[in-house]
Design a protein around this motif. Structure first.
Motif, PDB file in Angstrom:
ATOM      1  N   ASN A  75       7.862   9.502   4.937  1.00 14.42           N
ATOM      2  CA  ASN A  75       9.139   8.975   5.411  1.00 14.42           C
ATOM      3  C   ASN A  75      10.205   9.100   4.333  1.00 14.42           C
ATOM      4  O   ASN A  75       9.947   8.805   3.166  1.00 14.42           O
ATOM      5  N   ARG A  76      11.392   9.521   4.743  1.00 16.06           N
ATOM      6  CA  ARG A  76      12.508   9.556   3.795  1.00 16.06           C
ATOM      7  C   ARG A  76      12.952   8.135   3.495  1.00 16.06           C
ATOM      8  O   ARG A  76      13.144   7.330   4.406  1.00 16.06           O
ATOM      9  N   PHE A  77      13.122   7.844   2.218  1.00 15.80           N
ATOM     10  CA  PHE A  77      13.471   6.482   1.799  1.00 15.80           C
ATOM     11  C   PHE A  77      14.889   6.384   1.235  1.00 15.80           C
ATOM     12  O   PHE A  77      15.646   5.492   1.581  1.00 15.80           O
ATOM     13  N   SER A  90       0.826  -1.207   0.000  1.00 15.04           N
ATOM     14  CA  SER A  90       0.000   0.000   0.000  1.00 15.04           C
ATOM     15  C   SER A  90       0.859   1.255   0.000  1.00 15.04           C
ATOM     16  O   SER A  90       0.342   2.367   0.108  1.00 15.04           O
ATOM     17  N   ASN A  91       2.181   1.088  -0.119  1.00 17.72           N
ATOM     18  CA  ASN A  91       3.086   2.231  -0.092  1.00 17.72           C
ATOM     19  C   ASN A  91       3.223   2.904  -1.451  1.00 17.72           C
ATOM     20  O   ASN A  91       3.152   2.254  -2.493  1.00 17.72           O
ATOM     21  N   MET A  92       3.420   4.203  -1.425  1.00 14.84           N
ATOM     22  CA  MET A  92       3.705   5.001  -2.603  1.00 14.84           C
ATOM     23  C   MET A  92       5.113   5.573  -2.466  1.00 14.84           C
ATOM     24  O   MET A  92       5.552   5.902  -1.359  1.00 14.84           O
ATOM     25  N   ILE A  93       5.814   5.679  -3.587  1.00 15.61           N
ATOM     26  CA  ILE A  93       7.139   6.302  -3.590  1.00 15.61           C
ATOM     27  C   ILE A  93       7.012   7.666  -4.248  1.00 15.61           C
ATOM     28  O   ILE A  93       6.461   7.790  -5.349  1.00 15.61           O
ATOM     29  N   SER A 110      16.439  16.103  -4.531  1.00 12.29           N
ATOM     30  CA  SER A 110      17.226  14.899  -4.824  1.00 12.29           C
ATOM     31  C   SER A 110      16.999  13.803  -3.790  1.00 12.29           C
ATOM     32  O   SER A 110      17.937  13.104  -3.382  1.00 12.29           O
ATOM     33  N   THR A 111      15.745  13.635  -3.377  1.00  9.47           N
ATOM     34  CA  THR A 111      15.416  12.699  -2.309  1.00  9.47           C
ATOM     35  C   THR A 111      14.131  11.952  -2.636  1.00  9.47           C
ATOM     36  O   THR A 111      13.227  12.496  -3.260  1.00  9.47           O
ATOM     37  N   PHE A 112      14.054  10.688  -2.200  1.00  9.45           N
ATOM     38  CA  PHE A 112      12.864   9.859  -2.366  1.00  9.45           C
ATOM     39  C   PHE A 112      12.191   9.665  -1.011  1.00  9.45           C
ATOM     40  O   PHE A 112      12.858   9.519   0.015  1.00  9.45           O
ATOM     41  N   TYR A 113      10.861   9.617  -1.041  1.00  9.15           N
ATOM     42  CA  TYR A 113      10.086   9.426   0.176  1.00  9.15           C
ATOM     43  C   TYR A 113       9.059   8.324  -0.044  1.00  9.15           C
ATOM     44  O   TYR A 113       8.733   7.971  -1.170  1.00  9.15           O
ATOM     45  N   THR A 114       8.537   7.782   1.038  1.00 11.31           N
ATOM     46  CA  THR A 114       7.426   6.830   0.957  1.00 11.31           C
ATOM     47  C   THR A 114       6.290   7.337   1.826  1.00 11.31           C
ATOM     48  O   THR A 114       6.505   8.034   2.825  1.00 11.31           O
ATOM     49  N   THR A 115       5.090   6.972   1.431  1.00 11.83           N
ATOM     50  CA  THR A 115       3.900   7.245   2.223  1.00 11.83           C
ATOM     51  C   THR A 115       2.893   6.160   1.895  1.00 11.83           C
ATOM     52  O   THR A 115       3.013   5.479   0.875  1.00 11.83           O
ATOM     53  N   SER A 116       1.916   5.959   2.736  1.00 11.82           N
ATOM     54  CA  SER A 116       0.938   4.895   2.515  1.00 11.82           C
ATOM     55  C   SER A 116      -0.281   5.429   1.778  1.00 11.82           C
ATOM     56  O   SER A 116      -0.579   6.627   1.806  1.00 11.82           O
ATOM     57  N   PHE A 117      -0.969   4.519   1.115  1.00  7.54           N
ATOM     58  CA  PHE A 117      -2.179   4.862   0.365  1.00  7.54           C
ATOM     59  C   PHE A 117      -3.372   4.200   1.043  1.00  7.54           C
ATOM     60  O   PHE A 117      -3.260   3.056   1.497  1.00  7.54           O
ATOM     61  N   PRO A 118      -4.516   4.853   1.188  1.00  7.49           N
ATOM     62  CA  PRO A 118      -4.843   6.168   0.623  1.00  7.49           C
ATOM     63  C   PRO A 118      -4.121   7.301   1.356  1.00  7.49           C
ATOM     64  O   PRO A 118      -3.885   7.220   2.557  1.00  7.49           O
ATOM     65  N   MET A 119      -3.789   8.341   0.604  1.00  9.53           N
ATOM     66  CA  MET A 119      -3.056   9.459   1.157  1.00  9.53           C
ATOM     67  C   MET A 119      -4.015  10.557   1.593  1.00  9.53           C
ATOM     68  O   MET A 119      -5.117  10.697   1.077  1.00  9.53           O
ATOM     69  N   SER A 120      -3.559  11.355   2.543  1.00 10.38           N
ATOM     70  CA  SER A 120      -4.299  12.531   2.980  1.00 10.38           C
ATOM     71  C   SER A 120      -3.284  13.591   3.382  1.00 10.38           C
ATOM     72  O   SER A 120      -2.077  13.314   3.469  1.00 10.38           O
ATOM     73  N   VAL A 121      -3.760  14.789   3.649  1.00 11.06           N
ATOM     74  CA  VAL A 121      -2.841  15.864   4.030  1.00 11.06           C
ATOM     75  C   VAL A 121      -2.184  15.577   5.381  1.00 11.06           C
ATOM     76  O   VAL A 121      -1.204  16.227   5.745  1.00 11.06           O
ATOM     77  N   ASP A 122      -2.705  14.590   6.110  1.00 15.07           N
ATOM     78  CA  ASP A 122      -2.114  14.216   7.401  1.00 15.07           C
ATOM     79  C   ASP A 122      -1.248  12.955   7.300  1.00 15.07           C
ATOM     80  O   ASP A 122      -0.799  12.429   8.323  1.00 15.07           O
ATOM     81  N   SER A 123      -1.033  12.463   6.094  1.00 15.16           N
ATOM     82  CA  SER A 123      -0.233  11.248   5.910  1.00 15.16           C
ATOM     83  C   SER A 123       1.192  11.443   6.418  1.00 15.16           C
ATOM     84  O   SER A 123       1.768  12.541   6.296  1.00 15.16           O
ATOM     85  N   SER A 126       9.765  -6.178   0.077  1.00 13.57           N
ATOM     86  CA  SER A 126      10.519  -6.123   1.326  1.00 13.57           C
ATOM     87  C   SER A 126      10.978  -4.708   1.632  1.00 13.57           C
ATOM     88  O   SER A 126      11.766  -4.493   2.538  1.00 13.57           O
ATOM     89  N   MET A 127      10.493  -3.713   0.868  1.00 11.78           N
ATOM     90  CA  MET A 127      10.954  -2.351   1.037  1.00 11.78           C
ATOM     91  C   MET A 127      10.183  -1.668   2.171  1.00 11.78           C
ATOM     92  O   MET A 127       9.244  -0.926   1.965  1.00 11.78           O
ATOM     93  N   PHE A 128      10.556  -1.993   3.405  1.00 11.53           N
ATOM     94  CA  PHE A 128       9.889  -1.414   4.543  1.00 11.53           C
ATOM     95  C   PHE A 128      10.885  -0.745   5.471  1.00 11.53           C
ATOM     96  O   PHE A 128      10.620  -0.562   6.644  1.00 11.53           O
ATOM     97  N   VAL A 129      12.046  -0.392   4.982  1.00 13.31           N
ATOM     98  CA  VAL A 129      13.060   0.271   5.779  1.00 13.31           C
ATOM     99  C   VAL A 129      12.972   1.759   5.506  1.00 13.31           C
ATOM    100  O   VAL A 129      13.131   2.210   4.382  1.00 13.31           O
TER     101      VAL A 129
END
Length: 204
Positions: free
Chosen positions: A80-82, A54-57, A64-77, A198-201
């Motif tokens: 996380n820096r990935f 359920s993660n989004m990248i 120059s940075t990648f982040y992750t957040t879960s879906f469904p997304m909201s303004v309060d999501s 397995s991308m949960f770090v």
């Protein structure tokens, strides 16, 4: 009364717009804001779903940075820096300590590996599903151009993006500056579908 050239031009432009400029509005759609960069501190450039999760990248190209957040997304999501430490540069290794330089875009394979069009570093980088960054194409010559062959020796233009083609187990490079489409064949294990990623770090 004779028409001047400018009058005829304006009349033709008006008629063209009346014929060709008709809008067809379709009801039933709604726009909502689900990530506010002013609050989260990032500038979203590209977003892709992570297969089997359920993660989004989210790529912040300017940072120059990648982040992750879960879906469904909201303004309060929670964001996380990935990968990437927030400073432009060129550094492989652990995702949290790695550095990119204005990535143009990225693609995700079936196993959750992320392939990055790292424009200013003239390279294509891979963030493995285990959280390790490597270079798979370009980067050695440190120059822009058009050179095929072994991937590490390849060169690309100043403007390129990538997409993943699971049916062919390859990346396609939209090399805009060279007006070409380039192909990079991936390893077979990169294209095997996985029931979960397995991308949960995450890195704070």
């Amino acid at each position: 009364m004779a028409w001047s050239f400018s009058s005829l031009f304006l009349f033709s432009l008006l008629v063209f717009n009346l014929v060709e400029g008709k809008q067809v509005l379709e009801d039933g759609y709604e726009v909502t804001t689900v990530v506010d960069g002013h609050k989260s501190g990032l500038n979203p450039h590209t977003v892709h779903a992570l297969p089997g999760s359920s993660n989004m990248i989210v790529l912040d190209s300017s940072g120059s940075t990648f982040y992750t957040t879960s879906f469904p997304m909201s303004v309060d999501s929670v964001i996380n820096r990935f990968a990437g430490d927030g400073k432009p540069g060129y550094l492989d290794g652990k995702a949290g300590n790695s550095r990119f330089s204005k990535p143009r875009g990225f693609a995700v394979d079936a196993k959750g590996n992320v392939y990055v069009a790292d424009k200013n570093n003239k390279a294509i980088r891979k963030i493995s599903s285990s959280g390790y960054v490597t270079t798979i194409a370009g980067g050695i010559s440190n120059e822009f151009g058009h050179r095929d062959g072994p991937a590490q020796n390849a060169t690309f233009s100043t403007d390129f993006d990538i997409s993943f083609v699971p049916q062919r187990c390859c990346l396609l490079v939209s090399d805009h500056g060279n007006e070409m489409i380039r192909q990079i064949n991936l390893k077979e294990e990169d294209c095997l579908e996985s029931s979960h990623s397995s991308m949960f770090v995450y890195f704070q």
